[in-house]
Design an enzyme around this catalytic site. Structure first.
Site, PDB file in Angstrom:
ATOM      1  N   CYS A 116      -5.734  -6.185  10.660  1.00 16.60           N
ATOM      2  CA  CYS A 116      -5.308  -5.530   9.414  1.00 16.60           C
ATOM      3  C   CYS A 116      -5.732  -6.281   8.149  1.00 16.60           C
ATOM      4  O   CYS A 116      -5.646  -5.735   7.050  1.00 16.60           O
ATOM      5  CB  CYS A 116      -3.795  -5.340   9.413  1.00 16.60           C
ATOM      6  N   HIS A 256      -1.297  -4.204   1.941  1.00 24.19           N
ATOM      7  CA  HIS A 256      -1.579  -3.531   3.226  1.00 24.19           C
ATOM      8  C   HIS A 256      -0.357  -2.678   3.585  1.00 24.19           C
ATOM      9  O   HIS A 256       0.783  -3.103   3.387  1.00 24.19           O
ATOM     10  CB  HIS A 256      -1.831  -4.601   4.295  1.00 24.19           C
ATOM     11  N   ASN A 286      -0.153   3.259   9.028  1.00 32.23           N
ATOM     12  CA  ASN A 286      -0.974   2.043   9.006  1.00 32.23           C
ATOM     13  C   ASN A 286      -2.366   2.366   9.558  1.00 32.23           C
ATOM     14  O   ASN A 286      -2.532   2.536  10.763  1.00 32.23           O
ATOM     15  CB  ASN A 286      -0.289   0.964   9.850  1.00 32.23           C
TER      16      ASN A 286
END
Ligand code: UT7
Length: 329
Positions: A116, A256, A286
């Site tokens: 990520c 994020h 996500n």
């Protein structure tokens, strides 16, 4: 001569059409909209459906739109950095596949794997090629088809992830706009909490690995949460501190999008008020490498030249990092 910074001169994104809602997930696993909403902030995510479609196909949409916006052709691109955890195939690099599909005949490229945090690492890497004078047009793409590695019988992961892709173009700027600083971190000791068990050289694909569901993302959510919630906030605070930035100096915090509670913790730690924190997790979940460029794409029209942006991410590996940049247009 003034110092050369790597400025973002164009941004674009793409999300697939199919919307997977919390309500649809309720029909697939033992969960409910209320739990998902309060624990993560997610209401729906996009899924790339269709035979033969991969991460690079989302990138083609994002990059073709980006080139059009900037008014340049694909053969002007010199380097493609493709940040992804779901490459089209283990090799060759998805950067190469994308380059071929868009006709970037003069570009070299490579994939960057940092889960990520990939887009943050990729942006920092791409910036080096601009700052050094080696290249003048670098494409940094962040995208994932997470649905290709998610077990839709595992409620601990299937509620979180979605598909999407974003891209930015980096070009030299001598007026002080662009990437100013970055803080980047890795700790491989965290690998046990978030990984894919099989399909690598440690455990190549076999009937047994497929039967055991070892080609899906494995996450110990609570452990990852604990690290993410402090580390992402700390690194954002660190990059601000060393550039003498107070919360009022920040125009936008671009976190994020893993969990709204992690985003809120980062906002609290940096003192940035809620109206300056970019959040689209409720619509996309996500998207791993896609989250930050998708946020930049969706908020682009609100940015002003000279705005101070703080980007921050945490991901599997563990990896985490933050970038301070001055918006260039
Ligand atoms: O982006 C890369 C890095 N990844 C992250 O940053 C993700 C970090 N982790 C998280 O966001 C959170 O840990 C999750 C959203 C994955 C899970 O939330 P949590 O608050 O940590 O839940 P938990 O795993 O501690 O589970 C709490 C309870 C458990 O029930 P009991 O034992 O208290 O009875 C779970 O079985 O919630 C249950 N549960 C669920 N219930 C309904 C777990 N998943 C679900 C679900 N629906 N989908």
């Amino acid at each position: 001569m003034n110092k050369i910074h790597a400025a973002i001169t164009a941004v674009n994104g793409y999300v697939p059409d199919y919307v997977l809602t919390n309500h649809e997930l309720e029909t697939m696993v033992e969960t409910n909209d209320e739990w998902i909403t309060t624990r993560t902030g997610i209401k729906e995510r996009r899924i790339l459906k269709g035979e033969g479609l991969a991460t690079s196909d989302m990138a083609v949409h994002a990059v073709e739109g980006l080139l059009k916006k900037r008014g340049i052709s694909a053969d002007e691109i010199e380097l493609i950095i493709f940040c992804t955890t779901t490459p089209d195939m283990p090799f060759p690099a998805t950067a190469n596949i994308l380059g071929d599909k868009i006709g970037a005949k003069n570009a070299w490229g490579f994939d960057l794997q940092a889960a990520c945090s990939g887009f943050i690492f990729g942006l920092a890497t791409g910036a080096q090629f601009i700052e050094s004078g080696k290249h003048s047009k670098v494409l940094v793409v962040g995208g994932d088809k997470m649905s290709s590695i998610i077990n839709y019988k595992d409620r601990a992961t299937c509620i979180i992830f979605g598909d999407g892709c974003g891209a930015v173009l980096l070009e030299p700027n001598e007026e002080g706009y662009g990437v100013i600083d970055s803080v980047l971190k890795s700790d491989g000791a965290g690998r046990s909490f978030l990984h894919m068990k099989a399909g690598g050289s440690l455990k190549p694909a076999s009937h047994e690995t497929v039967d055991a569901g070892e080609h899906f993302a494995y996450q110990e959510g609570q452990a990852v949460f604990k690290f993410a919630v402090t580390n992402m906030a700390d690194v954002a605070a660190e990059v601000m501190e060393r550039n003498n930035l107070e919360s009022e100096d920040i125009a936008w915090l671009v976190p994020h999008q893993a969990n709204k509670r992690i985003i809120d913790a980062t906002a609290n730690r940096t003192g940035v008020s809620a109206d300056k924190v970019i959040v689209n997790i409720e619509r996309y979940g996500n998207t791993t490498n896609g989250t930050i460029p998708l946020c930049l794409w969706e908020w682009e029209s609100k940015f002003n030249k000279g705005d101070n942006l703080i980007l921050a991410a945490f991901g599997g590996g563990f990896t985490w990092g933050s970038i301070y940049l001055k918006w260039a247009y």
